[in-house]
Design a protein around this motif. Structure first.
Motif, PDB file in Angstrom:
ATOM      1  N   VAL A 307       0.852  -1.195   0.000  1.00  0.00           N
ATOM      2  CA  VAL A 307       0.000   0.000   0.000  1.00  0.00           C
ATOM      3  C   VAL A 307       0.886   1.242   0.000  1.00  0.00           C
ATOM      4  N   PRO A 308       0.889   2.028  -1.067  1.00  0.00           N
ATOM      5  CA  PRO A 308       1.724   3.235  -1.082  1.00  0.00           C
ATOM      6  C   PRO A 308       1.200   4.308  -0.140  1.00  0.00           C
ATOM      7  N   HIS A 309       2.132   5.095   0.398  1.00  0.00           N
ATOM      8  CA  HIS A 309       1.816   6.258   1.244  1.00  0.00           C
ATOM      9  C   HIS A 309       1.159   5.874   2.571  1.00  0.00           C
ATOM     10  N   ALA A 310       1.322   4.643   3.026  1.00  0.00           N
ATOM     11  CA  ALA A 310       0.802   4.204   4.328  1.00  0.00           C
ATOM     12  C   ALA A 310       1.949   3.588   5.130  1.00  0.00           C
ATOM     13  N   TRP A 311       2.068   4.015   6.390  1.00  0.00           N
ATOM     14  CA  TRP A 311       3.164   3.597   7.256  1.00  0.00           C
ATOM     15  C   TRP A 311       2.608   3.158   8.602  1.00  0.00           C
ATOM     16  N   ALA A 312       3.347   2.290   9.291  1.00  0.00           N
ATOM     17  CA  ALA A 312       2.890   1.849  10.613  1.00  0.00           C
ATOM     18  C   ALA A 312       4.069   1.302  11.404  1.00  0.00           C
ATOM     19  N   ALA A 313       3.922   1.311  12.726  1.00  0.00           N
ATOM     20  CA  ALA A 313       4.945   0.762  13.619  1.00  0.00           C
ATOM     21  C   ALA A 313       4.305   0.536  14.980  1.00  0.00           C
ATOM     22  N   GLY A 314       5.049  -0.083  15.888  1.00  0.00           N
ATOM     23  CA  GLY A 314       4.562  -0.296  17.245  1.00  0.00           C
ATOM     24  C   GLY A 314       3.582  -1.449  17.358  1.00  0.00           C
ATOM     25  N   ASP A 315       2.690  -1.359  18.345  1.00  0.00           N
ATOM     26  CA  ASP A 315       1.753  -2.448  18.630  1.00  0.00           C
ATOM     27  C   ASP A 315       0.826  -2.752  17.461  1.00  0.00           C
ATOM     28  N   ALA A 316       0.538  -1.749  16.634  1.00  0.00           N
ATOM     29  CA  ALA A 316      -0.421  -1.939  15.547  1.00  0.00           C
ATOM     30  C   ALA A 316       0.186  -2.632  14.327  1.00  0.00           C
ATOM     31  N   ILE A 343      13.237   5.353  12.713  1.00  0.00           N
ATOM     32  CA  ILE A 343      13.380   4.931  11.315  1.00  0.00           C
ATOM     33  C   ILE A 343      12.170   5.354  10.499  1.00  0.00           C
ATOM     34  N   LEU A 344      10.994   5.278  11.091  1.00  0.00           N
ATOM     35  CA  LEU A 344       9.769   5.659  10.389  1.00  0.00           C
ATOM     36  C   LEU A 344       9.799   7.132   9.985  1.00  0.00           C
ATOM     37  N   GLY A 345      10.192   7.993  10.929  1.00  0.00           N
ATOM     38  CA  GLY A 345      10.292   9.417  10.598  1.00  0.00           C
ATOM     39  C   GLY A 345      11.311   9.676   9.503  1.00  0.00           C
ATOM     40  N   ASP A 346      12.454   8.999   9.594  1.00  0.00           N
ATOM     41  CA  ASP A 346      13.488   9.158   8.562  1.00  0.00           C
ATOM     42  C   ASP A 346      12.990   8.693   7.200  1.00  0.00           C
ATOM     43  N   ASN A 347      12.296   7.549   7.181  1.00  0.00           N
ATOM     44  CA  ASN A 347      11.845   6.990   5.904  1.00  0.00           C
ATOM     45  C   ASN A 347      10.770   7.836   5.242  1.00  0.00           C
ATOM     46  N   ILE A 348       9.894   8.461   6.023  1.00  0.00           N
ATOM     47  CA  ILE A 348       8.903   9.356   5.418  1.00  0.00           C
ATOM     48  C   ILE A 348       9.614  10.545   4.771  1.00  0.00           C
ATOM     49  N   ALA A 349      10.630  11.088   5.463  1.00  0.00           N
ATOM     50  CA  ALA A 349      11.399  12.192   4.890  1.00  0.00           C
ATOM     51  C   ALA A 349      12.127  11.741   3.627  1.00  0.00           C
ATOM     52  N   HIS A 350      12.715  10.519   3.671  1.00  0.00           N
ATOM     53  CA  HIS A 350      13.383   9.988   2.478  1.00  0.00           C
ATOM     54  C   HIS A 350      12.407   9.836   1.320  1.00  0.00           C
TER      55      HIS A 350
END
Length: 454
Positions: A307-316, A343-350
């Motif tokens: 799914v493009p433009h969708a990110w997730a991490a943690g318990d979910a 890493i999530l914040g870095d990857n969204i910026a990348h």
């Protein structure tokens, strides 16, 4: 520079939500100034709760205000919306939510559009259809629950001290904790420690009058610290006259009687439920792919799989563990959540800048757990610690991890003062019903329990 203006929506203000937004503020500082990026954080609470400190907050070692981090102060470049996302239509890039304002207006839900989605709603308590559980039990996931439980325990001691009925006294002084993970063991250890200290100020109560029971369905507790440290913890709890019942389940707590699977029955006014968590219900109200456990299918780069433009991490998120054998997923704990958020914040910026993404890779370094003042267990970098060294390691580790220098300084100051002065033993149960006194004075109908939570 980002390719085009991007609206980033972060759902959740917990570990992943706050730390991801914090990372994005730093990584996208120039773009935020130029108005090329907009970050919106939707959270039901205006703060992030540092959950490892909840047991100490319940024991009175830390002020409740210092267990939470105000989102508006930390995320000063983000738009903070206090509300709850009810559903997400990622195909249309819209989220449906309710806020305090929508409830006041009676206008129903509102929609918010986005370009990049970060799903981090966390988890909720995993409950079972046990008779009486919803009516009498309390959880241990929020600061409100922690403080409410502290008030409740001291109130039970007040009841036991005042009553002449031995049955009421026995029920008031019986405390049942269900779940042998971090939350259950640390909450039980800290509260038993606090209650034992508090008993010295009651003329007709002694620590041995209280009955503390830990119920665990598996054959050991604290699996995160290893089997040996788990056995040590059981022995230490039993030395403090705490009953540890392994391979036992709670069958019922109806009518204020805890009935266990081994046939034991305990009249009690306190049942604390810490038997695990499950993915947030919001995940089922999205059009994103879920695994068999109801968590989002993710890649090692923390994108939602396929799914493009969708990110997730943690318990979910079900994130593959690249340091382990194929098919393994990273554990849904705070240690991984904080590191994944970076890493999530870095990857969204990348991604916004058209740069290659990073892979989340982290080897588990160990665990620490507190069992009360000056008592603990730890398994860090292969070393096993117990007693005071483990307790000290627990405090040092979490002090280094709690966000912002402001919170670190306040927590350290409170620990220092707690070492110099006696514990506070006050119950402020009336905080849960702040209008009860005025309503009664104004001629209103008094609540069943105007002064406390019992």
């Amino acid at each position: 520079m980002v390719k085009e203006r991007a609206r980033i929506l972060i759902v959740g203000g917990g570990y992943v939500g706050m730390y991801t937004a914090l990372r994005l503020q730093r990584q996208l500082k120039p773009e935020l100034k130029r108005g090329e990026v907009e970050i919106t954080v939707v959270s039901p609470d205006p703060y992030m709760t540092y959950q490892p400190f909840l047991p100490e907050a319940a024991a009175g070692s830390i002020s409740p205000r210092h267990v939470v981090v105000p989102l508006r102060r930390v995320l000063d470049r983000c738009r903070i919306v206090i509300g709850e996302v009810r559903s997400i239509d990622h195909a249309k890039r819209t989220a449906t939510l309710t806020t305090l304002a929508t409830e006041e207006e009676g206008a129903g839900t509102e929609q918010i559009a986005y370009d990049e989605l970060v799903l981090a709603p966390g988890s909720v308590s995993r409950t079972l259809p046990i008779p009486g559980l919803a009516d009498f039990a309390i959880g241990f996931k929020t600061v409100e629950e922690a403080i409410g439980l502290r008030n409740h325990v001291i109130e039970q001691m007040d009841i036991a001290s005042s009553t002449r009925d031995p049955a009421i006294r026995d029920a008031a002084l019986t405390f049942v904790f269900v779940g042998g993970g971090y939350a259950g063991v640390e909450a039980l250890g800290e509260l038993e420690d606090m209650a034992r200290y508090t008993a010295r100020y009651y003329h007709n109560l002694k620590p041995e009058d209280m009955k503390w029971i830990l119920v665990e369905a598996s054959d050991r507790i604290l699996p995160e610290v290893g089997e040996e440290m788990g056995r040590y913890t059981v022995s230490q709890l039993r030395r403090r006259n705490i009953e540890v019942r392994l391979e036992t389940r709670l069958n019922s707590c109806a009518d204020r009687v805890a009935v266990l699977s081994d046939g034991a029955r305990f009249p009690t006014r306190t049942v604390v439920w810490t038997a695990g968590v499950k993915p947030h219900p919001l995940l089922a109200a999205t059009d994103l792919p879920l695994n068999e456990r109801g968590r989002l299918k993710c890649t090692p780069e923390l994108t939602v799989d396929g799914v493009p433009h969708a990110w997730a991490a943690g318990d979910a998120a079900a994130v593959p563990d690249v340091t382990a054998e194929p098919g393994k997923e990273t554990a849904p704990n705070a240690q991984n959540a904080v590191r994944q958020a970076k890493i999530l914040g870095d990857n969204i910026a990348h991604s916004l800048r058209g740069e290659p993404l990073e892979t989340y890779s982290h080897k588990y370094v160990g665990s620490v757990a507190s069992l009360g003042l000056h008592k603990g267990v730890a398994h860090v970098y292969g070393r096993k610690l117990r007693g005071y060294p483990a307790w000290f390691m627990h405090r040092v580790y979490h002090l280094s991890r709690v966000p912002t220098f402001n919170r670190k300084a306040r927590v350290l100051a409170e620990w220092t003062l707690a070492g110099l002065f006696k514990r506070e033993i006050v119950s402020l149960g009336s905080l849960e019903h702040p209008r009860a006194e005025f309503e009664l004075a104004a001629g209103g109908k008094p609540p069943n329990d105007p002064k406390g939570s019992s």
